[in-house]
Design a protein around this motif. Sequence first.
Motif, PDB file in Angstrom:
ATOM      1  N   SER A 202       0.840  -1.195   0.000  1.00 44.13           N
ATOM      2  CA  SER A 202       0.000   0.000   0.000  1.00 44.13           C
ATOM      3  C   SER A 202       0.876   1.246   0.000  1.00 44.13           C
ATOM      4  CB  SER A 202      -0.909  -0.009   1.229  1.00 44.13           C
ATOM      5  OG  SER A 202      -1.769   1.087   1.205  1.00 44.13           O
ATOM      6  N   VAL A 203       0.422   2.265  -0.709  1.00 43.46           N
ATOM      7  CA  VAL A 203       1.116   3.554  -0.721  1.00 43.46           C
ATOM      8  C   VAL A 203       0.072   4.657  -0.569  1.00 43.46           C
ATOM      9  CG1 VAL A 203       3.167   2.950  -2.067  1.00 43.46           C
ATOM     10  CG2 VAL A 203       1.046   3.512  -3.241  1.00 43.46           C
ATOM     11  N   ALA A 204       0.492   5.767   0.002  1.00 51.03           N
ATOM     12  CA  ALA A 204      -0.410   6.916   0.124  1.00 51.03           C
ATOM     13  C   ALA A 204       0.422   8.188   0.159  1.00 51.03           C
ATOM     14  CB  ALA A 204      -1.248   6.804   1.397  1.00 51.03           C
ATOM     15  N   TRP A 205      -0.167   9.279  -0.354  1.00 53.68           N
ATOM     16  CA  TRP A 205       0.525  10.566  -0.448  1.00 53.68           C
ATOM     17  C   TRP A 205       0.080  11.486   0.671  1.00 53.68           C
ATOM     18  CZ3 TRP A 205       3.978  11.869  -4.403  1.00 53.68           C
ATOM     19  CH2 TRP A 205       4.040  10.978  -5.482  1.00 53.68           C
ATOM     20  N   SER A 206       0.968  12.389   1.032  1.00 52.38           N
ATOM     21  CA  SER A 206       0.527  13.506   1.870  1.00 52.38           C
ATOM     22  C   SER A 206      -0.175  14.504   0.964  1.00 52.38           C
ATOM     23  CB  SER A 206       1.717  14.163   2.558  1.00 52.38           C
ATOM     24  OG  SER A 206       2.492  14.869   1.617  1.00 52.38           O
ATOM     25  N   ARG A 207      -0.822  15.459   1.592  1.00 53.72           N
ATOM     26  CA  ARG A 207      -1.631  16.375   0.806  1.00 53.72           C
ATOM     27  C   ARG A 207      -0.782  17.247  -0.113  1.00 53.72           C
ATOM     28  NH1 ARG A 207      -6.701  18.465   0.685  1.00 53.72           N
ATOM     29  NH2 ARG A 207      -6.868  20.711   0.474  1.00 53.72           N
ATOM     30  N   ASN A 208       0.373  17.678   0.356  1.00 50.41           N
ATOM     31  CA  ASN A 208       1.188  18.536  -0.491  1.00 50.41           C
ATOM     32  C   ASN A 208       2.092  17.736  -1.416  1.00 50.41           C
ATOM     33  OD1 ASN A 208       3.221  17.601   1.132  1.00 50.41           O
ATOM     34  ND2 ASN A 208       3.599  19.548   2.168  1.00 50.41           N
TER      35      ASN A 208
ATOM     36  N   LYS B  11      -2.676  -2.046   4.460  1.00 46.24           N
ATOM     37  CA  LYS B  11      -3.104  -0.767   3.909  1.00 46.24           C
ATOM     38  C   LYS B  11      -2.542   0.336   4.781  1.00 46.24           C
ATOM     39  CE  LYS B  11      -7.355   1.790   2.828  1.00 46.24           C
ATOM     40  NZ  LYS B  11      -7.274   1.932   1.372  1.00 46.24           N
ATOM     41  N   VAL B  12      -2.138   1.413   4.124  1.00 50.42           N
ATOM     42  CA  VAL B  12      -1.664   2.561   4.885  1.00 50.42           C
ATOM     43  C   VAL B  12      -2.474   3.783   4.479  1.00 50.42           C
ATOM     44  CG1 VAL B  12       0.695   1.794   5.311  1.00 50.42           C
ATOM     45  CG2 VAL B  12       0.136   2.969   3.170  1.00 50.42           C
ATOM     46  N   SER B  13      -2.580   4.694   5.425  1.00 50.65           N
ATOM     47  CA  SER B  13      -3.241   5.957   5.168  1.00 50.65           C
ATOM     48  C   SER B  13      -2.453   7.011   5.925  1.00 50.65           C
ATOM     49  CB  SER B  13      -4.692   5.879   5.655  1.00 50.65           C
ATOM     50  OG  SER B  13      -5.342   7.108   5.473  1.00 50.65           O
ATOM     51  N   LEU B  14      -2.262   8.163   5.296  1.00 49.48           N
ATOM     52  CA  LEU B  14      -1.390   9.173   5.885  1.00 49.48           C
ATOM     53  C   LEU B  14      -2.218  10.407   6.210  1.00 49.48           C
ATOM     54  CD1 LEU B  14       1.598   9.854   6.519  1.00 49.48           C
ATOM     55  CD2 LEU B  14       1.778  10.761   4.213  1.00 49.48           C
ATOM     56  N   SER B  15      -1.945  10.984   7.386  1.00 45.75           N
ATOM     57  CA  SER B  15      -2.627  12.231   7.715  1.00 45.75           C
ATOM     58  C   SER B  15      -2.211  13.267   6.688  1.00 45.75           C
ATOM     59  CB  SER B  15      -2.238  12.684   9.118  1.00 45.75           C
ATOM     60  OG  SER B  15      -0.866  12.959   9.186  1.00 45.75           O
ATOM     61  N   PRO B  16      -3.111  14.167   6.317  1.00 43.65           N
ATOM     62  CA  PRO B  16      -2.801  15.047   5.193  1.00 43.65           C
ATOM     63  C   PRO B  16      -1.628  15.986   5.458  1.00 43.65           C
ATOM     64  CG  PRO B  16      -4.924  15.603   6.174  1.00 43.65           C
ATOM     65  CD  PRO B  16      -4.493  14.322   6.775  1.00 43.65           C
TER      66      PRO B  16
END
Lengths: 643, 355
Positions: free
Chosen positions: A73-79, A114-119
């Motif tokens: 799993s991959v996830a982006w930060s908001r910026n 699964k991963v999820s990143l705070s924005p």
Amino acid sequence: MKFIHACEDPFQSVELPEVIEEFLDHGTALCMAFNRRGTLLASGTKEGQVVVWDFDTRGVASVLTGHEGPVTSVAWSRNGRHLISGSEDQRVILWSVLDGAQVARVPVPSAVAKVSLSPRAPYVGVVSVAEGPPLLVDLARGAAAPAAGGDCEQRPQVEALPTAGDGSEPASARGTNSGGVALFSRGGEVVIAAYPRSALCVVDTVSRRILDVVRVPARVTELHLNRKGTLLLATCQDQRVRMYDVVIPTHAQQQALPLQVPSEVQLAEALANNKSVKSGSLLHGPEGGLLRHVRDFQNAVERTPWRMAAFSTDSEHVVGAAASKAQLQLYIWNRPLGNMERILEGPKEGALSLVWHPLRSLLLSCAASGRIYIWAKVHAENWSAFAPDFKELDENTEYVEREDEFDWNTPGAGGDLGPSGGNAGADSDSELPCLDVLTRERMQVFSSDEEDNGEAASELLYLPVVVEPEMQAPAREEGDGTEAEGDGDGEEAPDAAAAGGQAWQQQQQQLQQAQAAQQQAMLMQLHGSRLAQFPRRGPGGGGYMVNGAPGPSGGGLGGGAAAQGSEAALGHQQLWPRQLPDAAAVAGAEEAAGEDWRRGGMAGGEEGREAADDMDDGGGGQHAGRKRKVQFDEGALEMWRGR
Amino acid sequence: MARGASSVEFRCQHVFSGHGKAIASVKFAPSGGLLATGSADKTVGLWNLTTGARLRTFSGHAAGISDVAWHPNERYLATAADDHSLKLWDVETGACLRTLTGHTNYVFCCNFDAPGHMLASGSFDETLRLWDVRTGKCLREVPAHSDPVTAVHFSYDGTMLVSSSLDGLIRLWDTQTGHCLKTLFDKDSPPVSFAMFSPNAKYVLCNTLDSRARIWDYERGRTVRMYDGGHVNKQFCLSSGFCTSDLGHWIVTGSEDSSVYVYDLNTQNVVARIPGAATATEQAATDAGGATPMETDAPAATYGTGAAGSAGGTGHTAPVLAVNVHPSQPIIATGGHSPDNTVRVWAASRSVAAE
């Protein structure tokens, strides 16, 4: 008019994808995620790499290595400056995208699902693991001293989310051998977690208090939020995808009207008293709560089980990937109406992951083979874009030509002419509005849901381009099948410029045409003759298509083959008379022989007006200093002779 | 806007001579400190604008160079040449990093997009090509026109590409998909020798071989400005540019009468004319000519070995093919056709003796 739409609001032109346009192939992709603007795509591979793609060029922008097991799993930060990845090697890594550095590297007790990143920073990750409840991982800890509030310091770096059913469901989480799924809400205020025992929990990120518990009739295997964070899709094991309205106040709203946090007692009571409730919020009743069930999506006939589901860019559609391992099947439903609108069938391999491009109507699916397929709409050429006075008709009509239709100097032949078009100086200055050539308009799409204007500036949209010196590979035959794997760039066509010779070029062209046709046929077969009619590259153009094509001759064509390849692919779509390959060869030979330079000898002393006339004349006369034009006409004559 | 049509003068800051043949393209680096010049003598020169020194010569092309483009990060240069290829150069080392082959005829124009990951090129083979800068692969070939493509330019956000051609058409393309979005052409459709987006990409500036420059509002499909105040453009692909500063908003264009014309963007009047050397003596007292000697002598003495504009001549002696505007200041660079072969850098200032 499509053009206007493209300029003003990309969403208005959103259309459903139809066919696989292209695929990305670098390692065996298992998961992927777009950054917020869709300029970069991150994919995690089975080999433990995180690949960052430049989505505009479909090329690999950087490869992040650090995991020792498949990246799930991959996830982006908001910026877009940070990226989190989780792997089966029981590690979570926070990456700095720009330099590829590992900002934090946190071990977790189980394989990551699964991963999820705070924005925003300080970054916190929600990590769903194979066994046990989802974990909150403090990623800022590794980088700097914990500067946050006092209560944070007491917390361990990895902390399990509070589970809802501790009292009422003795066999929860730990007992079962699979964990839950969790993700951050859009603003990161809460975590939405799905537990194996058929419940969705909303947990406050800061206080770690459970805000609401929503029963779901079946086990939830995957969660997905839409772009604005207002809708949640829960893929369930009972062959349904459930959609919920997310009613979570933002931080600002919370300060104005603090959310009622249920006490432990209330929670325990609610859990104990509502064992019979199969669906809906346990605290606020079936109609209330923070997650409100809206609708189910399912295939009522075949009862297809789903791997995962995702929203389209504008949230108007929901796409579900069937969990079948033998066939890539994507179902697209209309979100407000709930009816199924389209089924996309791909190659005979299952789908692992699904993302929709954040701005465009492109759907990406990770297949079991490790390729990332890009689904797009078949482009119907808009011919009126090529000529303003071109009208597209739905059916044949009898055309009566105007009296002066083919007269020279037809007024208005150029379509709408502006006030100063063609008769400059006629207008006085006062009539002309001042032209503003400097002010750039902000993109409307993002400003609407943008609460953080300052943040846009710090966004990382593109990775810097570094051009490595070219490996001087020995000049070899194009298309000899020895191309390196992946995105290796050793496939520069040998410098054809100096080599010149007409015979050589013709030979190459024949070779290329034959190979292009072969590739085309192969790909047609592969995709059930539904390959996009306007492929982004010629079949031989990019390494991806070629490398991925099965069969013994899956070797690469050089860059030079792209021309022929796309010509073959275009075929009937050619609108304008094109220069014949032969003419080009002649041009090459002549150019090599004589000294010539274009900017100098552009229209060589003749009236520029004639340049346009030449095309109409067809025959063409000898124009001194217009070498190329003469060559073209020779080619055209040959073409006619051939007919 | 209405600010002093006659109160601007251009002083020659530098004369760069050293190219053996006509100058095809001059381009300021994105930060404005360097100037790259492409010439028919198959080389690219790199000049320091503060010292006037020639920093580097890039050679490797087998034929004359028609266009030069700076990568936005200033580390790379792209060149389009008559040997049917484009080359990417490392500015630091002068090494050729990539040779982009695929065009089947002279490559005439090239430009990077704002993130610098794509390069567009237009060629005499009547096609547009998009290249992946990282790998040097051709991403897309677009059969764009029915005559040589004379200019390609990305909008600032990279979503659109404009191309112009001798077939008299200006076309706008969706960079992502390669689809034609719109075609602009005038009633008489004179061959279009140059086109570029305005800085905000709302307008397209073009030169046509009827000695006119126009600004198109492409959304409405209309020309909103036309500049025909005297510049001559009948056979060459002259370039032009937007020059916006607190001195005014101008359109700068070269001319085949060896002069450089500066129009007011809005009023369409000629703000200034930098005369060629042939005419400079006649008009020494007028226009920009009068103010030039003091500024010019120093660089001419140091670097102007064999400058064509000898003996007080401060202008070009041949058609001015190449024009480029400094990214932040009212400075323009011009390059002359053979036999002039010089590059000149001009700085605008408010005229002391206003008429």
